[in-house]
Design an enzyme around this catalytic site. Structure first.
Site, short mmCIF file in Angstrom:
data_model
loop_
_atom_site.label_atom_id
_atom_site.label_comp_id
_atom_site.label_asym_id
_atom_site.label_seq_id
_atom_site.Cartn_x
_atom_site.Cartn_y
_atom_site.Cartn_z
N ALA A 64 0.84 -1.21 0.00
CA ALA A 64 0.00 0.00 0.00
C ALA A 64 0.87 1.25 0.00
O ALA A 64 2.00 1.24 0.51
CB ALA A 64 -0.90 0.00 1.22
N GLY A 103 0.73 -5.28 0.90
CA GLY A 103 -0.32 -5.49 -0.10
C GLY A 103 0.21 -6.07 -1.39
O GLY A 103 -0.51 -6.76 -2.11
N GLU A 106 0.12 -9.58 -0.86
CA GLU A 106 -1.28 -10.02 -0.79
C GLU A 106 -1.91 -10.15 -2.18
O GLU A 106 -2.73 -11.02 -2.42
CB GLU A 106 -2.07 -9.05 0.09
N GLU A 126 3.33 -5.07 7.79
CA GLU A 126 2.33 -4.12 8.29
C GLU A 126 2.43 -3.89 9.80
O GLU A 126 2.16 -2.81 10.28
CB GLU A 126 0.93 -4.61 7.93
N1 T1G Z 1 4.47 3.54 0.11
C1 T1G Z 1 4.91 4.75 -0.29
N2 T1G Z 1 6.23 5.05 -0.46
C2 T1G Z 1 7.12 4.06 -0.22
C3 T1G Z 1 6.73 2.77 0.20
C4 T1G Z 1 5.33 2.53 0.35
N3 T1G Z 1 4.88 1.34 0.71
N4 T1G Z 1 7.86 2.03 0.37
C5 T1G Z 1 8.89 2.84 0.06
N5 T1G Z 1 8.45 4.05 -0.30
C6 T1G Z 1 9.27 5.19 -0.74
C7 T1G Z 1 10.26 5.65 0.31
O1 T1G Z 1 9.64 6.55 1.21
C8 T1G Z 1 11.28 6.35 -0.57
O2 T1G Z 1 10.70 7.57 -1.00
C9 T1G Z 1 11.33 5.48 -1.82
O3 T1G Z 1 10.08 4.76 -1.83
C10 T1G Z 1 12.46 4.49 -1.82
O4 T1G Z 1 12.36 3.78 -0.58
C11 T1G Z 1 -2.94 -3.35 2.50
C12 T1G Z 1 -1.88 -1.74 4.41
C13 T1G Z 1 10.41 -1.19 -0.38
C14 T1G Z 1 12.29 -2.31 0.87
O5 T1G Z 1 5.95 -1.33 4.79
O6 T1G Z 1 10.46 -1.51 3.25
O7 T1G Z 1 0.69 -2.81 2.36
O8 T1G Z 1 11.48 9.04 0.83
O9 T1G Z 1 14.60 4.55 0.25
O10 T1G Z 1 16.03 1.17 0.61
O11 T1G Z 1 -2.01 -4.94 3.94
O12 T1G Z 1 11.14 1.22 1.15
O13 T1G Z 1 12.84 8.81 -1.26
O14 T1G Z 1 10.62 10.01 -1.31
O15 T1G Z 1 13.30 2.72 1.45
O16 T1G Z 1 15.40 0.32 -1.73
C15 T1G Z 1 3.61 -2.23 3.67
C16 T1G Z 1 8.01 -0.18 3.27
C17 T1G Z 1 2.69 -1.07 3.44
C18 T1G Z 1 7.18 -1.33 2.74
C19 T1G Z 1 12.69 -0.28 -0.54
N6 T1G Z 1 4.86 -1.99 2.96
N7 T1G Z 1 9.12 0.13 2.38
O17 T1G Z 1 13.84 0.06 0.22
O18 T1G Z 1 14.32 2.30 -0.84
S1 T1G Z 1 1.19 -1.28 4.33
C20 T1G Z 1 5.94 -1.54 3.60
C21 T1G Z 1 10.29 -0.56 2.49
C22 T1G Z 1 0.29 -2.40 3.42
C23 T1G Z 1 -1.68 -3.84 3.11
C24 T1G Z 1 -1.00 -2.85 4.00
C25 T1G Z 1 11.42 -0.09 1.61
C26 T1G Z 1 11.69 -0.98 0.39
P1 T1G Z 1 11.45 8.95 -0.68
P2 T1G Z 1 13.70 3.37 0.18
P3 T1G Z 1 15.00 0.93 -0.44
#
Ligand code: T1G
Length: 702
Positions: A64, A103, A106, A126
């Protein structure tokens, strides 16, 4: 038409849908809408035998869009898209590279077959955002891999490799690099020809209900106490139990209720703030590329120096440790070796990896051996004269363009920079002990520090897997300056009537990993004693001073290393309350004419947090930190502030700044000097604003 974030290409009878929403294919509303529409449309397209879903760029999907979370939840939800895929009348195969997270995973769980590249990683993280997987993950993952494996993955949020995912049944095949989408198309054709649809809802890993429920209970029992006080882990356990007991639809209903509860929780607000704050902090504050760093010299092989060496070696650098003599150098090298042995024992590293790292490690007692280093990090004794002597040698021998960094935790980096000719090459890199573990790195910019040197500090942090926070020069920079103040608040509470044990208990109940007195015993009271003695000459005679800590140190009660401090450590563990300490406190109170009073746990928390927030506001007033959320990152990553509360300034915003200021004004009646409200705090309250309003302004280092 909204920008195309899901492209459709028909290759023969296979429809290839590619998610293309840089940088991480987050499942924005547009992605979910276009993906669902394409899958639904394919049902009636006779030319389409089946579908491949893949991601463009560096990963399949990071889940997400975290920036959307907290706002209005718009249809189609991730779970609705996953169900559309699962109920497709034609086979859907997902082709995964990079990350499939949250997601994103998922969506993949809704598919009929999952094929991946060898380097891909999978997680449902999450819980780290205060949420549970709300897109069907709590129901589909256990059906594929079993309740125990699924609940462990969701409770930790840790990622697993493609190999492990294949082993537990999360993915069905691993392709060779470069053949992923072709293999996926081939799989679609095979399944279409055979009329096979392997729906996850029909998977049988939960067939033994009793065993499944037992597995969930076993994981739940092992959880840390604090996790049990958080909302998301409990709701994850409930949802997986529902998966074992009910149909998919009924289980999804339980998941939806749990997700809504998590979304409404302040913990979700705090954890998402912490995530976004860390991402914001890592952005370099200058518009300049960093210098190229390959070889690093570390001056000093003590606890900090050896930890820094280990962190650099783990990140692939060539490292030379410098010590004053062979005996000290041998001791430093032994500390580095011990760190790696512990990493092997814990399974974090293997023998091969360690051997490879140690081949890049050398030691010397001659400055001439570090003349070609690209970066030198001084981690010597915290004494200004010692540091100036070292920097004078570095100024003499190091190549032009080498960056000269000090790991000092509070000394004046401007003064160190002014002591060498190449002041613009000097910077503070304040690591936190243990340096190879702690994620926080305070990048301390002296007035003379060049922009590309600051940029190098940020790039180095990223390579080390750390989170950098830009700090200006003052006593203690950001973290230690706040630490000094909230330790004082705790000392005042102790002298005014609360015992150290009540104070620790109240703050550990609030969520700190350790209260201030238990922490003091762990780090050693002698360090703080030396600091207080260092500051004695310049101490404001009007400032309140509590002597209790000195009284303990005068007896050699320095904490764990001495067998006693605020607590007694007669046996291993968290220490026992000590009546002798309470007697000393009573005696100090009498000498100071203090009439002790009772403090509730809430009063202790209110005072402790008010001191932290007020000093943080002063740090912002002084321009030492770029933004409030950088201070939150510092306190969460470096000082054990509970992550699910977002940090002291996020907490203050959520509590309400007027209430915080009211508390400060009340406390100021007893001590107007210590409790003088920060100008910024007064301004924000007067303007009806909050610290978050300051986070939204993009800030660069002047
Ligand atoms: N949403 C929006 N922006 C995201 C993002 C996300 N999920 N993940 C990363 N970014 C942005 C981050 O802020 C940065 O932007 C850029 O991407 C590069 O990230 C329905 C509700 C994927 C392993 O928790 O673990 O799904 O700050 O520097 O080191 O059940 O980012 O430069 O403008 O970290 O290569 C669950 C969190 C969501 C994933 C990449 N997903 N992200 O690491 O790059 S909740 C997460 C990460 C959900 C569902 C539920 C890491 C990465 P900016 P980065 P990276």
């Amino acid at each position: 038409m909204r920008d195309e974030v899901v492209s459709s290409v028909l290759d023969g009878e296979v429809l290839v849908l590619t998610i293309n929403n840089p940088p991480v294919n987050a499942l924005s509303n547009a992605v979910r809408t276009q993906l669902q529409a394409a899958v639904l449309a394919a049902r009636s397209e006779h030319a389409v035998a089946g579908i491949v879903i893949t991601g463009a760029g560096k990963c399949f999907s990071a889940g997400a869009d975290i920036r959307e979370l907290g706002g209005e939840r718009t249809h189609p939800w991730t779970g609705e898209v996953a169900t559309t895929i699962e109920t497709s009348t034609k086979p859907v195969v997902v082709a995964i590279h990079g990350h499939a997270l949250g997601g994103g995973l998922e969506i993949a769980l809704g598919a009929h077959y999952r094929i991946t590249e060898p380097s891909a990683r999978f997680a449902l993280p999450e819980v780290r955002l205060g949420l549970l997987p709300g897109g069907g993950g709590t129901q589909r993952l256990p059906r594929l891999v079993g309740a125990g494996q699924a609940v462990r993955m969701m409770m930790s949020g840790d990622s697993i490799s493609a190999g492990d995912a294949a082993e537990i049944g999360l993915v069905d095949a691993i392709s060779d690099k470069g053949t992923l989408v072709d293999r996926a198309k081939e799989q679609v054709r095979k399944m279409a020809a055979a009329g096979i649809l392997r729906r996850t809802c029909d998977a049988t890993a939960l067939s033994d209900t009793a065993a499944s429920l037992k597995q969930v209970d076993e994981v739940w029992k092992k959880l840390e106490g604090k996790a049990k006080r958080q909302v998301a882990p409990a709701r994850i356990a409930d949802a997986v139990r529902a998966a074992a007991l009910h149909s998919l639809d009924d289980g999804l209903a339980v998941e939806a209720v749990g997700f809504a509860e998590c979304m409404a929780s302040p913990q979700r607000q705090g954890l998402i703030h912490a995530f976004l704050a860390e991402k914001r902090a890592t952005h370099s504050p200058v518009n300049a590329p960093g210098r190229d760093i390959r070889s690093v010299a570390v001056i000093g092989g003590g606890t900090m120096g050896s930890g820094i060496v280990a962190a650099l070696l783990n990140a692939g650098f060539e490292v030379m440790m410098m010590e004053r003599d062979e005996t000290s150098l041998a001791a430093g090298k032994e500390r580095v070796s011990a760190i790696f042995q512990r990493s092997i024992k814990s399974g974090r590293l293997d023998e091969t990896g360690v051997a490879c790292a140690l081949r890049r490690f050398a030691g010397s007692t001659c400055y001439s051996d570090i003349a070609t280093a690209d970066l030198v990090i001084e981690a010597a004794f915290e004494d200004m004269n010692v540091k100036k002597a070292i920097f004078s040698e570095l100024d003499r021998v190091c190549k032009q363009g080498a960056i000269l960094a000090t790991n000092t935790s509070y000394l004046d980096v401007n003064e160190i920079a002014a002591s060498v000719c190449r002041s613009s090459d000097v910077i503070g890199l304040h690591f936190f002990s243990p340096a190879h573990v702690m994620k926080l790195l305070e990048v301390v910019a002296a007035e003379a520090t060049a922009p590309d040197v600051i940029a190098t500090g940020f790039e180095l942090a990223k390579k080390l897997g750390k989170t950098p926070v830009l700090a200006g020069v003052c006593d203690g920079f950001i973290g230690n300056r706040i630490l000094y103040v909230f330790r004082e608040a705790a000392n005042f509470l102790m002298e005014d009537g609360a015992s150290p044990y009540e104070i620790d208990e109240a703050l550990e109940e609030f969520g700190f990993a350790m209260g201030p007195f238990r922490t003091a015993d762990l780090t050693g009271g002698d360090i703080g004693w030396a600091t207080r003695q260092r500051k004695a000459a310049n101490r404001d005679p009007h400032a309140r001073y509590v002597r209790i800590a000195d009284a303990l140190c005068e007896r050699g009660w320095f904490g764990q290393k001495a067998g006693r401090g605020y607590y007694r450590y007669d046996e291993p563990g968290r220490g026992l309350c000590d009546p002798d300490v309470l007697e000393i406190i009573e005696r100090e109170r009498k000498e100071r004419g203090v009439r002790a009073r009772r403090f509730s746990g809430q009063e202790i928390v209110d005072r402790y947090l008010a001191a932290m927030v007020n000093e943080a506001a002063k740090i912002l007033d002084d321009g030492i930190a770029l933004r409030p959320s950088d201070i939150d990152v510092t306190m969460v990553l470096g000082y054990g502030f509970p992550r699910w509360k977002g940090g002291p300034l996020k907490y203050a915003d959520m509590e309400g700044l007027p209430g915080i200021l009211k508390n400060i004004r009340t406390f100021a009646t007893d001590d107007p000097l210590f409790w003088k409200p920060a100008p910024l705090l007064l301004f924000l309250v007067e303007e009806g604003k909050c610290f978050e309003d300051l986070n939204r302004k993009e800030k660069k280092h002047a």
